[in-house]
Design an enzyme around this catalytic site. Structure first.
Site, PDB file in Angstrom:
ATOM      1  N   ALA A 166       0.845  -1.198   0.000  1.00  0.00           N
ATOM      2  CA  ALA A 166       0.000   0.000   0.000  1.00  0.00           C
ATOM      3  C   ALA A 166       0.875   1.241   0.000  1.00  0.00           C
ATOM      4  CB  ALA A 166      -0.882   0.012   1.254  1.00  0.00           C
ATOM      5  N   TYR A 188      -5.117   8.694   3.668  1.00  0.00           N
ATOM      6  CA  TYR A 188      -4.422   7.435   3.963  1.00  0.00           C
ATOM      7  C   TYR A 188      -5.232   6.614   4.978  1.00  0.00           C
ATOM      8  CZ  TYR A 188      -1.121   4.376   6.324  1.00  0.00           C
ATOM      9  OH  TYR A 188      -0.536   3.296   6.906  1.00  0.00           O
TER      10      TYR A 188
END
Ligand code: UDP
Length: 329
Positions: free
Chosen positions: A75, A141
């Protein structure tokens, strides 16, 4: 047991792979090397370079390897970048995980441990933070990580997949060998930036605000050693293999240090005066983030081994002093 580590060339991923191999596990790594480093890939792991958004690529690996459990680190994880380029985070973190889950379900793979974050909480309602506290991320995020947790939940209910989400606080430190450690092209994290001063890569380090409502006016964080994080992932795999239900755990030491305390500890470790400059606050920084990890301790049997902040910073210093440019030659 064969464990697939997605993002196994990155910071926390590579340390987890080293820990798994030390314990005699068979490891397969997938990493697109966008932010990961080929030098961090353990020589005993089978490495496939590719992207989790590429279904055909994932299918080809899953056809070939018999995977018992997946640990998912692949990620993007920079808070600042997630605010200026949110769709990059939706694409890689969320769309990537969607493709991954499609391929896992199609291949009957039903166990996944996943790296989540303290950023899922946003501004905490109390300290220490419990897993049951409200989750209202203040950045993209954290929002994508929270959405990933939900994707696992609903996919799990529909397809019998089980997951463990590990919400880390401030990952830091490096492997005891000093051969792998934190290496970001754009460094934004406090400890590596502080250590750039004794490494003669910067004149001073900025303190992002000294007017917070804390004991010395600087932000308090819970710093947790990367090897302790790695150990938690392995315990979480064991937990799923034993047939336990999906779950979410915080991972932190439960001890808070201010920015000034971190800098003071780094001065002691390096013997360098480390010049500081107070700058304005960084947007979106809560004053205080400290984990309650009681749940991980009780249910997973996890116990962090590195609790002394000077020892943690010394392990990071061992890596940065020897590798001032990270993995770059
Ligand atoms: N910080 C700082 N100067 C820096 C980098 C970070 O004062 O050069 C502060 C930041 O405001 C936060 C703490 O250090 O309170 C830890 O920041 P980091 O980016 O390492 O992790 P985060 O808490 O954002 O996940």
């Amino acid at each position: 047991m064969t464990i697939l580590v997605l993002g196994g060339a990155g910071y926390i991923g590579s340390h987890t792979v080293f820990e798994l191999i030390d314990r005699g596990e068979d490891v397969v790594i997938i990493d697109n090397l966008e932010t990961g480093h080929i030098e961090a890939v353990h020589p005993k792991a089978r490495f496939y370079q590719g992207d989790i958004r590429d279904r055909a690529f994932l299918d080809s690996v899953f056809d070939k390897e018999k995977i018992d459990a997946v640990i998912h680190f692949a990620a993007n994880s920079l808070v600042g970048e997630s605010m200026t380029n949110p769709l990059k985070y939706y694409d890689n973190n969320l769309c990537g995980t969607k493709v991954l889950l499609e391929s896992m379900v199609a291949h009957g793979m039903d166990k996944i441990v996943f790296s989540s974050t303290a950023a899922t909480y946003g501004e905490p309602e109390r300290i220490p933070i419990l897993e049951s506290d409200k989750t209202e991320p203040t950045n993209t995020y954290g929002e994508t990580k929270l959405s990933m947790e939900k994707m696992f939940k609903w996919t799990g209910l529909a397809h019998g997949l089980r997951y463990v989400s590990l919400r880390y606080f401030n990952a830091c430190g490096a492997h005891k060998s000093g051969e792998i450690g934190e290496a970001h092209t754009t460094e934004t994290h406090l400890i590596p930036l502080v250590l750039q001063v004794p490494n003669k890569q910067r004149e001073s380090v900025g303190i992002y605000g000294d007017d917070y409502d804390t004991k010395d006016g600087t932000c308090i964080r819970d710093y947790i050693h990367v090897t302790d994080l790695a150990a938690a992932h392995i315990l979480a795999v064991k937990y799923l293999v034993e047939g336990n239900e999906s779950n979410i755990f915080n991972l932190g030491n439960g001890i808070g240090f201010t920015v000034k305390e971190i800098i003071e500890a780094a001065r002691k470790v390096t013997g360098d005066p480390i010049k500081t400059v107070v700058t304005p606050r960084r947007a979106g920084d809560p004053a205080q983030l400290i984990a309650s990890s009681e749940k991980a301790r009780t249910i997973l049997g996890w116990k962090p081994e590195h609790t002394d902040i000077e020892e943690i910073i010394a392990s990071a210093w061992k890596w940065h002093e020897k590798h001032p440019n990270g993995f770059a030659k």
